[in-house]
Design a protein around this motif. Structure first.
Motif, short mmCIF file in Angstrom:
data_model
loop_
_atom_site.label_atom_id
_atom_site.label_comp_id
_atom_site.label_asym_id
_atom_site.label_seq_id
_atom_site.Cartn_x
_atom_site.Cartn_y
_atom_site.Cartn_z
N ARG A 1 22.23 26.45 9.49
CA ARG A 1 22.71 25.63 8.38
C ARG A 1 23.69 24.56 8.88
O ARG A 1 24.27 24.69 9.96
CB ARG A 1 23.36 26.48 7.30
CG ARG A 1 24.58 27.30 7.73
CD ARG A 1 25.13 28.06 6.53
NE ARG A 1 26.35 28.80 6.81
CZ ARG A 1 26.41 30.09 7.03
NH1 ARG A 1 25.30 30.81 6.99
NH2 ARG A 1 27.57 30.68 7.27
N ARG A 2 23.87 23.56 8.07
CA ARG A 2 24.82 22.48 8.35
C ARG A 2 26.25 23.00 8.18
O ARG A 2 26.52 23.78 7.27
CB ARG A 2 24.55 21.33 7.37
CG ARG A 2 25.24 20.02 7.66
CD ARG A 2 24.67 18.99 6.70
NE ARG A 2 25.37 17.72 6.75
CZ ARG A 2 25.05 16.69 5.99
NH1 ARG A 2 24.04 16.77 5.14
NH2 ARG A 2 25.73 15.55 6.07
N ILE A 3 27.14 22.56 9.06
CA ILE A 3 28.51 23.08 9.01
C ILE A 3 29.53 21.95 9.07
O ILE A 3 29.22 20.83 9.49
CB ILE A 3 28.78 24.08 10.16
CG1 ILE A 3 28.60 23.41 11.52
CG2 ILE A 3 27.89 25.30 10.03
CD1 ILE A 3 28.99 24.29 12.69
N GLY A 4 30.76 22.27 8.69
CA GLY A 4 31.87 21.32 8.72
C GLY A 4 33.13 22.00 9.21
O GLY A 4 33.09 23.01 9.91
N VAL A 5 34.28 21.46 8.80
CA VAL A 5 35.56 21.95 9.31
C VAL A 5 35.85 23.39 8.91
O VAL A 5 36.70 24.04 9.53
CB VAL A 5 36.72 21.04 8.84
CG1 VAL A 5 36.62 19.68 9.48
CG2 VAL A 5 36.72 20.92 7.30
N GLU A 6 35.16 23.91 7.91
CA GLU A 6 35.39 25.29 7.50
C GLU A 6 35.00 26.28 8.61
O GLU A 6 35.41 27.44 8.58
CB GLU A 6 34.60 25.60 6.22
CG GLU A 6 33.11 25.78 6.40
CD GLU A 6 32.33 24.48 6.54
OE1 GLU A 6 31.12 24.52 6.76
OE2 GLU A 6 32.96 23.41 6.37
N CYS A 7 34.24 25.79 9.58
CA CYS A 7 33.79 26.66 10.67
C CYS A 7 34.56 26.40 11.97
O CYS A 7 34.12 26.82 13.04
CB CYS A 7 32.29 26.46 10.91
SG CYS A 7 31.25 27.03 9.56
N SER A 8 35.69 25.74 11.87
CA SER A 8 36.44 25.35 13.07
C SER A 8 36.79 26.55 13.95
O SER A 8 36.65 26.51 15.17
CB SER A 8 37.72 24.60 12.69
OG SER A 8 37.41 23.37 12.09
#
Length: 225
Positions: A13-20
């Motif tokens: 899946r596409r990810i952003g800063v929540e997965c830092s």
């Protein structure tokens, strides 16, 4: 796009800063120790981890990166950190790079990358590209087709976002072979065993075949309508 034999346990899946935090952990365990460019330059591992985790934080802010997770534990096991780049903003790409002043080796690696890229958007006649700046798979999941799945998903995402090309910086022979089979083209390479720094001496003292080439590869995209 996950390999069929892994679909029951993994999801992409596409990810952003929540997965830092998850990305930082993966970089420390699986990316930085195996990164061919920093190994060739004899970069201290702790410094490589610090730089790549900070770069990852910036890349995740674009929300154009992709992760592979174990379904049951939600553990991140692979990631492609991508950057959307516009021709009008190319002069800003490598400004304010993390730790460029603190670590002397950062300046040389940034110079190597800019030497490789040249004026890539102008050369390709592109206004917008998506480049993958870091792709890594946890050592427990290597050679299972996950890296190929990430590349395919990155190409689809780049097309959905209206990019003209997908771009990859490649530092391993294995990765180049995968991209060649997936329709990517080689724009140019730098032989790290011959590359000299500003003082005229060989910089990548630990570069060895078959992973001595730092290559720029591209793939034209069919934009989504």
């Amino acid at each position: 796009m996950i390999p069929k034999n892994l679909k029951s346990i993994l999801e992409i899946r596409r990810i952003g800063v929540e997965c830092s935090k998850e990305v930082q952990k993966l970089i420390a365990s699986s990316y930085a120790p195996r990164a061919e460019l920093t190994k060739a330059a004899n970069v201290p591992l702790a410094q490589a981890v610090a730089v790549q985790t900070e770069r990852a934080r910036h890349l995740l802010q674009q929300n154009a990166s992709i992760g592979v997770f174990e379904k049951q534990s939600e553990t991140l096991v692979a990631v492609s950190l991508n950057l959307i780049r516009f021709r009008s903003e190319m002069s800003k790409i490598y400004k304010d790079e993390p730790f460029e002043n603190e670590f002397k080796w950062r300046h040389q690696l940034i110079k190597t990358q800019t030497d490789l890229e040249g004026n890539i958007l102008e050369e390709l006649g592109a206004e917008k590209i998506c480049s993958t700046h870091m792709l890594t798979v946890h050592t427990s999941y290597t050679h299972m087709g996950i890296g190929t799945s990430l590349i395919k998903r990155m190409v689809d995402l780049a097309a959905d976002l209206g990019c003209d090309y997908a771009i990859a910086h490649v530092t391993s022979k294995y990765a180049m072979e995968i991209l060649n089979k997936s329709g990517w083209c080689l724009l140019r390479s730098i032989d790290l065993m011959q590359y000299k720094n500003d003082n005229g001496t060989i910089y990548f003292v630990n570069a060895k075949t078959p992973n001595n080439l730092f290559s720029l590869m591209y793939r034209p995209l069919l934009k989504s309508v």
